[in-house]
Write an enzyme that holds these catalytic residues in place. Sequence first.
Site, PDB file in Angstrom:
ATOM      1  N   GLU A   1      -3.738   2.098  -7.379  1.00  0.00           N
ATOM      2  CA  GLU A   1      -4.157   3.270  -6.630  1.00  0.00           C
ATOM      3  C   GLU A   1      -2.973   4.343  -6.788  1.00  0.00           C
ATOM      4  O   GLU A   1      -1.961   4.351  -6.277  1.00  0.00           O
ATOM      5  CB  GLU A   1      -4.091   2.937  -5.014  1.00  0.00           C
ATOM      6  CG  GLU A   1      -4.915   1.635  -4.823  1.00  0.00           C
ATOM      7  CD  GLU A   1      -5.146   1.700  -3.281  1.00  0.00           C
ATOM      8  OE1 GLU A   1      -6.434   2.040  -2.707  1.00  0.00           O
ATOM      9  OE2 GLU A   1      -4.247   1.444  -2.370  1.00  0.00           O
TER      10      GLU A   1
ATOM     11  N   HIS B   1       0.905  -1.253  -0.043  1.00  0.00           N
ATOM     12  CA  HIS B   1       0.100  -0.043  -0.221  1.00  0.00           C
ATOM     13  C   HIS B   1       0.861   1.273   0.006  1.00  0.00           C
ATOM     14  O   HIS B   1       2.004   1.310   0.671  1.00  0.00           O
ATOM     15  CB  HIS B   1      -0.876   0.024   1.110  1.00  0.00           C
ATOM     16  CG  HIS B   1      -1.872   1.183   1.131  1.00  0.00           C
ATOM     17  ND1 HIS B   1      -1.549   2.303   1.409  1.00  0.00           N
ATOM     18  CD2 HIS B   1      -3.196   1.182   0.762  1.00  0.00           C
ATOM     19  CE1 HIS B   1      -2.654   3.243   1.405  1.00  0.00           C
ATOM     20  NE2 HIS B   1      -3.484   2.375   0.774  1.00  0.00           N
TER      21      HIS B   1
END
Length: 235
Positions: free
Chosen positions: A157, A88
Site C-alpha cells: 500500500e 498499516h
Amino acid sequence: MIIAANLKTNLTRKESDEYIAELEKFLDKNNFSQEVLVFPATSSLNSHSGKVIVGAQNAYAAKNGAFTGEIGLDHLEEFGIKTILIGHSERRHIFGESQEALVKKFNFYKELGFKIVYCVGEPLEVREAGNKVMMEYISTQYEGIDIGYENLIIAYEPVWAIGTGLTPTLEDIEVIHKELKQKSHAPLLYGGSVKVTNAKEVLACENVDGVLVGSAALYVNHFCSMISYAQELNK
Ligand code: PGA
C-alpha cells in the site's frame, strides 16, 4: 483471491454487524469462492460465524496487562478473532509504530497461529527518489518478518495512495508486485484508493492476489461488486 475491507475508525458495532450480515447474504446468494476479510474498528469487534473472516486492525503483543489504550489477546479471544492487520501505514506514520514494535507484534501473533495481513509501502518522497531507493525502503519493512509464515498475507500500500484517490499506474503495480513476490511467496494484495471503478483492472494485474480497501469498502454494495470482479477473473 483475497478481498479485504479495512473499516478504520468507522462504523459502530451495530453498523459493523449489519455490514457483515449484508456481506454474508451476498456471499451466500452467489456462492462465491473468494476469501473475504473485514477489519472493523476495535470496539466494533464481535463474534461471527460465516464465510466472512473478521480480523482486528490492531492489538498489543500481550495477553493482557498494563498497556493503557490497547487491547490484547484476551480481548480478541473473547470474540474468536484469529486474524490481525499489522504494519498499516496509519499505524506506522500516525502512531509512530517502529519496525521493531511491529516485529514484536508479528512474532507474538504468529506464535499463536493468527492469519496476519502485513502491510508495506513507501511515502511519496521515497517514491520520488526513484525505484532503487523505493525498493530499499520497502525492504526495510520486511526486516525481522518471517516471510515464509504459512498464514501470512502481504499488502502493498503506497502511503501516498491511501485515502487520496491517487494510485500508481497498473504497470507500476505490476513492476512492484513482481519484485515483492520475489521476496515472499505469500499472497500479495494491493491497497490504496481501490474503488469500484478501478478494482477490476487492479485485480487483473499480474501478481496481484487481491485488494485491501479502505474508504470505498464503506459502501457494502461497492465492496460486494469488487468481490464479484474477483470472482469473474477467477485467478
Ligand atoms: P483507501 O485505504 O482504500 O481509503 O485508500 C486503504 C487502506 O488504508 O488500507
